[in-house]
Design a protein around this motif. Structure first.
Motif, mmCIF file in Angstrom:
data_model
loop_
_atom_site.group_PDB
_atom_site.id
_atom_site.type_symbol
_atom_site.label_atom_id
_atom_site.label_comp_id
_atom_site.label_asym_id
_atom_site.label_seq_id
_atom_site.Cartn_x
_atom_site.Cartn_y
_atom_site.Cartn_z
ATOM 1 N N PHE A 46 0.920 -1.277 -0.021
ATOM 2 C CA PHE A 46 0.083 -0.036 -0.081
ATOM 3 C C PHE A 46 1.050 1.193 0.014
ATOM 4 C CE2 PHE A 46 -1.799 3.181 3.095
ATOM 5 C CZ PHE A 46 -2.568 3.888 2.351
ATOM 6 N N ASN A 47 0.466 2.305 -0.925
ATOM 7 C CA ASN A 47 0.846 3.643 -0.694
ATOM 8 C C ASN A 47 0.276 4.659 -1.424
ATOM 9 O OD1 ASN A 47 3.271 5.431 -0.177
ATOM 10 N ND2 ASN A 47 4.602 3.674 -0.005
ATOM 11 N N LEU A 48 0.960 5.946 -1.408
ATOM 12 C CA LEU A 48 0.237 7.087 -2.063
ATOM 13 C C LEU A 48 0.995 7.154 -3.329
ATOM 14 C CD1 LEU A 48 -1.542 9.525 -2.161
ATOM 15 C CD2 LEU A 48 0.456 10.675 -1.007
ATOM 16 N N MET A 49 0.238 7.119 -4.508
ATOM 17 C CA MET A 49 1.098 7.097 -5.720
ATOM 18 C C MET A 49 0.795 8.563 -6.517
ATOM 19 S SD MET A 49 2.570 4.425 -6.092
ATOM 20 C CE MET A 49 2.442 2.823 -5.124
ATOM 21 N N SER A 50 -0.032 9.304 -6.143
ATOM 22 C CA SER A 50 -0.161 10.686 -6.907
ATOM 23 C C SER A 50 -0.858 11.621 -5.836
ATOM 24 C CB SER A 50 -1.006 10.577 -7.923
ATOM 25 O OG SER A 50 -1.433 11.793 -8.511
ATOM 26 N N ALA A 51 -0.410 13.046 -5.783
ATOM 27 C CA ALA A 51 -1.176 13.924 -4.986
ATOM 28 C C ALA A 51 -2.290 14.851 -5.790
ATOM 29 C CB ALA A 51 -0.253 15.052 -4.466
ATOM 30 N N ALA A 52 -2.017 14.712 -7.164
ATOM 31 C CA ALA A 52 -3.028 15.739 -7.898
ATOM 32 C C ALA A 52 -3.216 15.149 -9.224
ATOM 33 C CB ALA A 52 -2.468 17.143 -8.020
ATOM 34 N N PRO A 53 -4.040 14.088 -9.324
ATOM 35 C CA PRO A 53 -5.053 13.902 -8.220
ATOM 36 C C PRO A 53 -4.488 12.943 -7.222
ATOM 37 C CG PRO A 53 -5.421 12.354 -10.017
ATOM 38 C CD PRO A 53 -4.532 13.344 -10.620
ATOM 39 N N VAL A 55 -4.241 9.765 -5.416
ATOM 40 C CA VAL A 55 -4.452 8.337 -5.647
ATOM 41 C C VAL A 55 -3.643 7.616 -4.907
ATOM 42 C CG1 VAL A 55 -4.044 6.558 -7.448
ATOM 43 C CG2 VAL A 55 -4.873 8.986 -8.167
ATOM 44 N N ALA A 56 -4.401 6.379 -4.149
ATOM 45 C CA ALA A 56 -3.651 5.577 -3.311
ATOM 46 C C ALA A 56 -3.900 4.168 -4.073
ATOM 47 C CB ALA A 56 -4.209 5.654 -2.085
ATOM 48 N N ALA A 127 -14.324 4.300 13.127
ATOM 49 C CA ALA A 127 -14.443 5.509 14.124
ATOM 50 C C ALA A 127 -13.043 5.704 14.782
ATOM 51 C CB ALA A 127 -15.598 5.442 15.176
ATOM 52 N N GLU A 128 -12.371 4.475 15.018
ATOM 53 C CA GLU A 128 -11.220 4.517 16.156
ATOM 54 C C GLU A 128 -9.954 4.959 15.095
ATOM 55 O OE1 GLU A 128 -14.248 2.005 17.827
ATOM 56 O OE2 GLU A 128 -13.478 2.194 15.911
ATOM 57 N N ALA A 129 -10.047 4.900 13.842
ATOM 58 C CA ALA A 129 -8.869 5.124 13.017
ATOM 59 C C ALA A 129 -8.526 6.866 13.036
ATOM 60 C CB ALA A 129 -9.140 4.622 11.694
ATOM 61 N N SER A 130 -7.443 7.213 13.053
ATOM 62 C CA SER A 130 -7.263 8.674 13.049
ATOM 63 C C SER A 130 -7.266 9.289 11.798
ATOM 64 C CB SER A 130 -5.671 8.914 13.688
ATOM 65 O OG SER A 130 -5.560 8.591 14.835
ATOM 66 N N ILE A 131 -6.810 8.390 10.911
ATOM 67 C CA ILE A 131 -7.008 8.893 9.328
ATOM 68 C C ILE A 131 -7.853 7.973 8.294
ATOM 69 C CG2 ILE A 131 -5.564 9.647 7.164
ATOM 70 C CD1 ILE A 131 -3.525 10.591 9.118
ATOM 71 N N ALA A 132 -8.914 8.530 7.564
ATOM 72 C CA ALA A 132 -9.429 7.594 6.922
ATOM 73 C C ALA A 132 -9.768 8.234 5.355
ATOM 74 C CB ALA A 132 -10.891 7.152 7.193
ATOM 75 N N PHE A 133 -9.407 7.533 4.266
ATOM 76 C CA PHE A 133 -9.612 8.004 2.876
ATOM 77 C C PHE A 133 -10.922 7.343 2.107
ATOM 78 C CE2 PHE A 133 -5.004 7.797 3.914
ATOM 79 C CZ PHE A 133 -4.788 9.326 3.588
ATOM 80 N N GLU A 134 -11.818 8.163 1.735
ATOM 81 C CA GLU A 134 -12.931 7.503 1.344
ATOM 82 C C GLU A 134 -12.580 7.481 -0.401
ATOM 83 O OE1 GLU A 134 -16.759 9.499 1.741
ATOM 84 O OE2 GLU A 134 -16.375 9.619 3.954
ATOM 85 N N CYS A 135 -13.005 6.378 -1.031
ATOM 86 C CA CYS A 135 -11.976 6.247 -2.390
ATOM 87 C C CYS A 135 -13.063 5.632 -3.168
ATOM 88 C CB CYS A 135 -10.913 5.218 -2.218
ATOM 89 S SG CYS A 135 -9.624 5.925 -1.089
#
Length: 295
Positions: A46-53, A55-56, A127-135
């Motif tokens: 898992f990783n981030l692949m782009s910031a604009a747009p 994309v994970a 709810a317990e996760a500090s960060i979440a991404f709706e994808c």
């Protein structure tokens, strides 16, 4: 040792790969099936692949006992997922979510996580996760059919949820100490991205760094500096002039080589590369002078 992957056996090569490509951030992914049944599972490819747009990408590997894991089946059918960052505070529940429960089991209930509605997608958030991404799904790419082969799940991030408690004081970025993220290693090992494990390096905004090969030869030959220290000194955009070196030396007329080297290291520790380079050059000069006196 070397491994030729054209002849290596799958399981043994897997252990070397995941042990070497580490640490890996963990995506705790929630999805729903066609009947609305919730599913939750962690993935360390898992990783981030782009910031604009934004994309994970996460990868779901081929299991031995069925055609697809529930997460992959669900995301391909619905085109939606919520990816959560795993912090140390939820690591045991994340690990419990990795159990290969039969289809239809609600991992939210099994793990004790609290489901909360998302804003733009159907799968719930943890709810317990500090960060979440709706994808939403952009594309899936199967990489093979053998056990362990991955299917890349390329997701566009539509909404990011951040617990205010993991923000920096100015609310402009994420505080790694507060996030306390957990990452996957090889075998049964994990690590925490917090405490003394977290450190900073200066951002390089220029194309003018002199480079290790651009440093004075005396810094290489004197034996005082490690390869890592030379690399930081080499971030200087230009070498100091002879006048600057002479002025610095005049201001530290009585300083020994050891003292000048200590001054350089203090500046290096605070990322003041130019001052460190001046002190390091003067230390190398002092070392040369001391050698001449000894001879």
């Amino acid at each position: 040792m070397h491994i030729d992957f054209s002849t290596a056996k799958g399981r043994s090569s897997y252990r070397f790969l995941v042990g070497a490509i580490a640490p890996r951030p963990i995506a705790l992914v929630s999805t729903i099936d066609a009947a609305g049944q919730r599913n939750l599972a962690p993935f360390s490819y898992f990783n981030l692949m782009s910031a604009a747009p934004p994309v994970a990408v996460f990868s779901v590997t081929q299991p031995a006992d069925r055609a697809k894991k529930d997460t992959l089946t669900n995301v391909l059918a619905s085109g939606e997922a919520v990816i959560h960052i795993v912090s140390h505070a939820i690591v045991e529940r994340m690990n419990l979510a990795s159990v290969a429960y039969p289809n239809g089991v609600d991992e939210f209930a099994r793990t004790g996580f609290t489901p909360v509605p998302s804003l733009q997608v159907q799968p719930p958030r943890v709810a317990e996760a500090s960060i979440a991404f709706e994808c939403t799904l952009i594309q899936s790419i199967p990489l093979g059919t053998a056990r362990g082969a991955g299917t890349l799940v390329i997701c566009q991030i539509r909404v990011m949820h951040i617990d205010d408690r993991v923000l920096t004081a100015d609310s402009m970025s994420i505080d790694p100490q507060a996030l306390d993220a957990v990452a996957r290693m090889g075998d049964d090992w994990y690590c925490r991205a917090s405490g003394p494990a977290v450190f900073s390096l200066p951002r390089i905004h220029s194309d003018r760094a002199v480079g290790v090969d651009g440093l004075p030869a005396a810094l290489h030959s004197c034996g005082e500096w490690s390869s890592e220290e030379l690399a930081r000194l080499a971030l200087a955009e230009e070498l100091p002039s002879s006048d600057e070196v002479n002025e610095f030396r005049s201001g530290h007329r009585l300083a020994t080589r050891q003292t000048l080297a200590a001054i350089a290291r203090q500046h290096l520790a605070h990322f003041d590369v130019r001052s460190a380079l001046l002190a390091a050059i003067c230390a190398s000069q002092a070392a040369a002078e001391q050698s001449c006196v000894t001879i």
